[in-house]
Design an enzyme around this catalytic site. Sequence first.
Site, mmCIF file in Angstrom:
data_model
loop_
_atom_site.group_PDB
_atom_site.id
_atom_site.type_symbol
_atom_site.label_atom_id
_atom_site.label_comp_id
_atom_site.label_asym_id
_atom_site.label_seq_id
_atom_site.Cartn_x
_atom_site.Cartn_y
_atom_site.Cartn_z
ATOM 1 C CB CYS A 1 -8.506 29.091 -19.207
ATOM 2 S SG CYS A 1 -8.980 27.414 -19.637
ATOM 3 C CG HIS B 1 -6.489 27.614 -15.180
ATOM 4 N ND1 HIS B 1 -7.291 28.700 -14.989
ATOM 5 C CD2 HIS B 1 -7.210 26.714 -15.886
ATOM 6 C CE1 HIS B 1 -8.471 28.482 -15.552
ATOM 7 N NE2 HIS B 1 -8.451 27.279 -16.109
ATOM 8 C CD GLU C 1 -5.348 30.664 -12.644
ATOM 9 O OE1 GLU C 1 -4.534 30.773 -13.591
ATOM 10 O OE2 GLU C 1 -6.559 30.441 -12.820
#
Length: 556
Positions: free
Chosen positions: A390, A527, A529
Site C-alpha cells: 500500500c 493489503h 496480509e
Amino acid sequence: MKPANPTPQTKFIFITGGVLSSLGKGLAAAAIGALLESRGLTITFQKLDPYINVDPGTMNPFQHGEVYVTDDGAETDLDLGHYERYTSVSLSQKNNYTSGRIYYSVINKERRGEYLGGTVQVIPHVTDEIKAAVRQLEGEVDVAIIEIGGTIGDIESLPFLEAIRQLRGDLGRENTLYIHVTLVPYIKTAGEVKTKPTQHSVKELRAIGIQPDILLCRTETTLSDELKAKISLFCNVDRDAVITARDVENIYEVPLWFHEEGLDNKILKLLNVWTGSPRLEPWQELVARIKNPSREVPIAIIGKYVELKESYKSLHEALVHGGVANDARVVLRYVSAEDIEAQGFEGAAELLAGCHGILVPGGFGGRGVAGKIMAITHARQEKVPFFGICLGMQLATIEFARNIAGLTDANSTEFNPGTPHPVIYFIKEWYDYRTSRVQVRDESTDLGGTLRLGSYPCRLLPDTFARAAYGAELIDERHRHRYEFNNEYRRQLADKGLVISGTSPDDKLVEIVELADHPWFLGCQFHPEFKSRPMRPHPLFTAFIKAALEHQKTEG
Ligand code: GLN
C-alpha cells in the site's frame, strides 16, 4: 417432508473478559472456533466493541492496534483477523458492532419516528438493537461465537452484557453459553497463584445476572486440581469447566492446548451438540513446523508504529506464515523510519545490514516517509528483496520516479499537494465492481468515505513476480487507501523499467509494480496480509520469504 437443507439451530457462545484487558480473549474465541470447525460444525463470529466510535476505521493504531479490513470493506477490530486466520470463515460488516454503531442506528430510528414518540431508553431500545445485531447470525451456522470487548466492570459494556443476559431467556439455555476469560496471577513474593481476582470478576458478572458456564483462566503455568476445585466452588462452575489457559510459546498452540484441557468437549456437552472427535492433525503439523524450522532469516519492517507490534498484527502473522511455507523462521526486525531518516542514507545501510528482505508496510501521513524512501533506495540498489504494501508500493513508485525517471520532485499529493509530479494522487472516481457503479469522491467527503475499501479484482501480467507467485491471472485482494498510482505517469515510468504487473481488469487502476532487474522487488496497492492464513500462507509472502532465503544463501 424435511427440507433438504434445514436451517441450523444456531447456538450462541458469549465470551466476556474479566480482571484486566489483553488476556487474549480474541485469540481464545478464534481457537474455540477452530476446535468447533475441526469437528465439522459451521461457525461464525461477532465482536461487540463497547467504545463509541462508529467503526475502528479512524482510530489511532497506536491506541487500538491495526484496523482489519474484510472483503466487503468493513473496517473492523483486529480480533476479526484472528477469527479469519484460525478458521475458514470470511467475515463482513455484520460481524463487528461498536456501541457507536448501535446508538447511531437507534438515534436514526428515533429521528425517523420509528419509536412512535415513546421514550427511547437503553433498556429496551439499545439492548433490542444489540440483540437484533446478534440474532442476524441465527440460522446461518451451527455455532456463533460472540466476543464482548472490554472488561467486566466497564461502564460502556453494560448494555451489551444486559443484551446477552436477555438472550439466554430468548433463545433457551441449551442454545446459549457464557464463557468468561479471567486472570489467575502468580504472586512471586507469596510463591502462589491467586484466585481472588477471578472470584471478584465472576461476582461482578453475577451481579448483572450472568452466571458463567466456563472459566478460561489465564495463568503462566497450569492450575493444579486443588486450585481448579477452589475456583469451581467459589465461582459456582463445574469442576471440568475450569480451564487453564496457560501462556504458550506460539499462538497457534492455543487450540491444541484448549483441546487437551477438555474445553471443546465441555462446550459441546453444555450446548448439547453431538459431533465426531476433532481433526487436529493440521494444527499439530503447523505447530511442529513453526517450532522446528530448518533455518531462519532476518527481515526488516520499516514502520512508523514500530513501538506497538499490535498495529502490524496481520502483517506479522502473514510473515510468519510465509516462513512456515518455506520451512524457515522469520526473524522480524522492526526499524523505525524516523531513525533511518535521522541517520541519513549511509546510516540506513547500517540499520538494515544483515536483513535479507526489506518490507515497507501500509501507513498514513508524512511522518517517516523520507526514511522509508531511503530504505527502498537501499533495497533497489543493493538488490535486497523488497516488498512494499500500500503506502510501501506508493513510495516505491515515488522512489523510482525520483531516482530513475529523473522526476526529482515526484511525490504523492498526500505529502505535497502542490508537487509538480503527482505520481501518486487523490483519484476522483473509479469503477466499483461490487456495486457496478462509478464511485465519486472529493476532499469534502468524510474521512471514512474517501477510502477505497475491501476486495477488488486484479489482473496479473504474465512473466512477472506476481504472476509467478499467484500462479493465476485473476486475483482478489483487500484495499484500504485513498491515493492511487497516477496513470499520466504510467508510460514514462514503464519506459524507464517500472513493470506494471497488476491492474484492475479495466486497466484503469495500477495495483502492482515491480522491478525486472532485481531478484524480487514488488509493491502492491492492496493489503495481502489480510488474507494470509497459517494453513494457506499468502503467495506473495511465500515468494518474498523465498527470495529472502535465496539472498541469504548468495550472501554466504
Ligand atoms: N496513505 C496511503 C493512502 O491513503 C496509503 C494507505 C495505506 O497504506 N493503507 O493511499
